[in-house]
Every structure is written in structure tokens, then in C-alpha cells.
Design a protein around this motif. Structure first.
Motif, PDB file in Angstrom:
ATOM      1  N   PRO A  63       0.814  -1.222   0.000  1.00 46.89           N
ATOM      2  CA  PRO A  63       0.000   0.000   0.000  1.00 46.89           C
ATOM      3  C   PRO A  63       0.841   1.264   0.000  1.00 46.89           C
ATOM      4  CG  PRO A  63      -0.838  -1.580   1.587  1.00 46.89           C
ATOM      5  CD  PRO A  63       0.480  -2.110   1.123  1.00 46.89           C
ATOM      6  N   PHE A  64       1.952   1.230   0.704  1.00 50.54           N
ATOM      7  CA  PHE A  64       2.813   2.417   0.762  1.00 50.54           C
ATOM      8  C   PHE A  64       3.341   2.759  -0.625  1.00 50.54           C
ATOM      9  CE2 PHE A  64       6.975   4.416   1.135  1.00 50.54           C
ATOM     10  CZ  PHE A  64       6.703   5.467   2.000  1.00 50.54           C
ATOM     11  N   ILE A  65       3.878   1.766  -1.322  1.00 47.08           N
ATOM     12  CA  ILE A  65       4.458   2.007  -2.643  1.00 47.08           C
ATOM     13  C   ILE A  65       3.376   2.364  -3.655  1.00 47.08           C
ATOM     14  CG2 ILE A  65       5.726   0.946  -4.544  1.00 47.08           C
ATOM     15  CD1 ILE A  65       7.241  -0.706  -2.481  1.00 47.08           C
ATOM     16  N   VAL A  66       2.272   1.625  -3.631  1.00 44.66           N
ATOM     17  CA  VAL A  66       1.197   1.864  -4.607  1.00 44.66           C
ATOM     18  C   VAL A  66       0.628   3.257  -4.462  1.00 44.66           C
ATOM     19  CG1 VAL A  66      -1.159   1.225  -5.243  1.00 44.66           C
ATOM     20  CG2 VAL A  66       0.574  -0.550  -4.932  1.00 44.66           C
ATOM     21  N   THR A  67       0.250   3.637  -3.242  1.00 44.50           N
ATOM     22  CA  THR A  67      -0.405   4.932  -3.064  1.00 44.50           C
ATOM     23  C   THR A  67       0.586   6.085  -3.176  1.00 44.50           C
ATOM     24  OG1 THR A  67      -0.211   4.778  -0.637  1.00 44.50           O
ATOM     25  CG2 THR A  67      -2.220   3.927  -1.663  1.00 44.50           C
ATOM     26  N   LEU A  68       1.855   5.840  -2.870  1.00 43.86           N
ATOM     27  CA  LEU A  68       2.866   6.870  -3.103  1.00 43.86           C
ATOM     28  C   LEU A  68       3.026   7.111  -4.599  1.00 43.86           C
ATOM     29  CD1 LEU A  68       4.975   8.741  -1.802  1.00 43.86           C
ATOM     30  CD2 LEU A  68       6.637   6.874  -2.012  1.00 43.86           C
ATOM     31  N   GLY A  69       3.001   6.020  -5.372  1.00 45.60           N
ATOM     32  CA  GLY A  69       3.055   6.168  -6.818  1.00 45.60           C
ATOM     33  C   GLY A  69       1.813   6.852  -7.365  1.00 45.60           C
ATOM     34  N   MET A  70       0.643   6.519  -6.798  1.00 45.78           N
ATOM     35  CA  MET A  70      -0.598   7.147  -7.235  1.00 45.78           C
ATOM     36  C   MET A  70      -0.637   8.623  -6.871  1.00 45.78           C
ATOM     37  SD  MET A  70      -2.572   5.146  -8.976  1.00 45.78           S
ATOM     38  CE  MET A  70      -4.252   5.744  -8.777  1.00 45.78           C
ATOM     39  N   LEU A  71       0.005   8.993  -5.786  1.00 43.11           N
ATOM     40  CA  LEU A  71       0.098  10.402  -5.414  1.00 43.11           C
ATOM     41  C   LEU A  71       0.692  11.208  -6.559  1.00 43.11           C
ATOM     42  CD1 LEU A  71       1.435  11.841  -2.065  1.00 43.11           C
ATOM     43  CD2 LEU A  71       2.383  12.648  -4.200  1.00 43.11           C
TER      44      LEU A  71
END
Length: 326
Positions: free
Chosen positions: A131-139
Motif C-alpha cells: 500500500p505504501f508504494i502503490v499509493t505513493l506512486g498514485m500520489l
């Protein structure tokens, strides 16, 4: 001592309940001390107009913090809420400025937020990505998409759309009423609906929850979507209040503010622990802190440092607050 002396009186019962609540939520005492300090320092902190301003400013934060808190309790995280907020505001603003009814503009924003949340949910809940990597990328990705679709600032959305952020309902600003509804729904979800109890179970031990028959993917996925929708709704409200929105700056840093409110409110970043009351206290604490420092003409960079200190202090309060079995 007579039997009557042994029976707790109503004031004693209320005092005991109040003390227990403060022990479980030590931020209450901190919030009270902060309010007293700012009132003594400014003389105007408790003015009704100023309190109304704090409530209105904190409303959008509360709207996003509630579903984000539920997501964190379930063991997940969403760092893309700031960019989603910007996208929601831009979509609503473009639809409103093109002559669409305010309801259509808001629904369009909510659909955009739901799409972002669904992408996050599929990648994290069903494909098992971090979740950290995915949502950081989505940011970054959602912010870039917003700047590509809306390269120029938007403004002039019309009186109809302005009503959405500036109307008064029963004497309260519309954003405050919306935030109150979101808080009530969040609290009811945790207390009254089985899926709410599943949120805690998933956050405590995902494998054990799965073996107990709980669908460990569906509930967090729904929370990702709800968080995206809430962020887009907050963006539409901000666009309505300001009558303008800029792709590059709208919602910048909001994800940190929302996460700070959640963690300061006692939600464990590791999942499995937290409450809506704590989230409300965290939102009010951050809103009051920023307002008080602004009244004292404290420079912005010191306000940012204060927010960082608040996050660390919130972590300490959460650690030392009493928990079952400790």
C-alpha cells in the motif's frame, strides 16, 4: 458507612466515566490545555466567529480522515488523498464552469475519486502490492494526470456551485454538516455493522481473520474506494469555497495532514486499533493548533514544525494510552 454511601451518585458516575474517557483519549487533556493557552494568549480564540472558522476549515480534513482512519485500522494506507482531492476539485470545477448543475459537478468529482480508490484497492487488496508504494506512486500519477487534463487554473464556478461550500444548514456551514454526517456514519459503521468489527480483525491479524471466514479483500477494497470518494468530495468543497482550483497546488501536502490527524487521534499505523472519537479529536487538535498559531502571527515554517512535533507527540500518547490487556 450506610448502603446509600456505597451507591455511586450521578456526579460520581459521570466523573468516573469522564476520567476513563480522558485516560483512553489523553488528547482530550492536551486539546483543553491548548485551547486555554491560545485563549489566554490571543483573547479571541474562543470567539464564536473564530470557532466557526476552525470548524469550517477542519470539515474537509474530517471528511477524509474518517475513511482514511478505517483504512489504517484495517492495516492499509492511502498516501494519494491529496492528489485525489485536487482531481476531484478540478473535475467538479470544470463541470460547474461548463454550465452543468452543481449536483452533476459533485457526482463527477465523486466518480473520479472512486476510480482512484478502486485502482488503489485492486492493486493493494487483490494483487497484494505494498500500500505504501502503490499509493505513493498514485500520489504522483494522479497529480500528473490532473495537471495534464487541467493545465490552467479554473475559477468562476457560479453561484449554484458556491452554495455547496458556503450554504448554512440549521445555522451551520454546509461543510460542517457534511463532516458531521461522515463522522456519524463512520462511528456507526464501526459500532453497529459486522464489517466494522471485521476492520479491526483484519488489522490485527489478516491470516487469522481469513481463517475465521472474513473476506480480507472486499472490506479494505471498499475502504479504499470510500477514501477516494471522500478526498474528491473534500476537493469539490474546497473548490466551491475558494471558487478556484489549481492542479499543481491544490491539496499539496494534504495527505500528510490527514495522516497526522489520524495518527494523533490514536489510530495505530500498524492497524487493529483506533476510534472515530479519536479521529475527531485529532482533527480538532490540528485545526485549533493551526488557527491559534495563525492568530499569533507565527510564520508558516514554524507551523509546519509544530505539526511534525504534534505527530511525534501523538505517537507517544497512543503508546502510553491504556489498552486492553496492557
Amino acid at each position: 458507612m450506610t448502603i446509600a454511601d456505597r451507591v455511586p451518585t450521578r456526579p460520581r458516575i459521570l466523573a468516573t466515566v469522564g476520567l476513563t474517557t480522558v485516560r483512553r483519549h489523553p488528547l482530550i487533556a492536551v486539546l483543553a490545555a491548548m485551547v486555554l493557552a491560545f485563549q489566554l494568549a490571543t483573547g479571541s480564540f474562543l470567539d464564536p466567529a473564530n470557532l466557526g472558522g476552525i470548524a469550517t476549515d477542519a470539515a474537509t480534513l474530517a471528511i477524509v480522515a474518517v475513511p482514511l482512519a478505517l483504512l489504517v485500522i484495517s492495516g492499509y494506507l492511502d498516501l494519494s488523498v491529496g492528489s485525489t482531492l485536487a482531481l476531484g476539485g478540478l473535475v467538479a470545477g470544470r463541470l460547474a464552469s461548463s454550465g452543468q448543475p452543481p449536483v452533476v459537478a459533485v457526482v463527477g468529482a465523486l466518480a473520479a475519486g472512486a476510480a482512484v480508490g478502486a485502482v488503489n484497492g485492486v492493486l493493494c487488496c487483490y494483487l497484494g502490492l505494498s500500500p505504501f508504494i502503490v499509493t505513493l506512486g498514485m500520489l504522483t500519477a494522479v497529480r500528473g494526470l490532473a495537471q495534464q487534463l487541467f493545465p490552467l487554473p479554473l475559477s468562476g464556478f457560479g453561484d449554484g456551485f458556491a452554495w455547496f461550500g458556503g450554504a448554512r444548514i440549521a445555522g451551520l456551514a454546509a461543510p460542517v454538516v457534511i463532516a458531521a454526517v461522515v463522522l456519524a456514519v463512520g462511528a456507526s459503521f464501526l459500532a453497529l455493522i459486522p464489517a466494522g468489527r471485521h476492520v479491526f480483525a483484519i488489522g490485527v491479524n489478516r491470516e487469522a481473520a481469513h481463517l475465521s471466514g472474513i473476506n480480507i479483500r472486499r472490506t479494505p477494497f471498499a475502504l479504499f474506494v470510500a477514501t477516494g470518494v471522500a478526498a474528491a468530495l473534500a476537493g469539490a468543497i474546497k473548490a466551491s469555497v475558494l471558487d478556484s482550483v489549481v492542479a499543481g497546488t491544490s491539496g499539496a501536502g494534504f495527505e500528510l495532514t490527514a495522516l497526522t490527524a489520524v495518527l494523533v487521534g490514536g489510530v495505530a499505523l500498524t492497524g487493529g486499533s483506533g476510534s472515530i472519537l479519536g479521529v475527531l479529536l485529532g482533527v480538532l487538535f490540528l485545526g485549533g493548533l493551526q488557527n491559534g498559531l495563525t492568530l499569533l502571527n507565527v510564520p508558516t515554517f514554524w507551523q509546519q514544525m509544530a505539526q511534525g512535533v504534534a505527530l511525534v507527540a501523538g505517537a507517544a500518547l497512543a503508546y502510553f494510552a491504556p489498552r486492553p490487556g496492557r
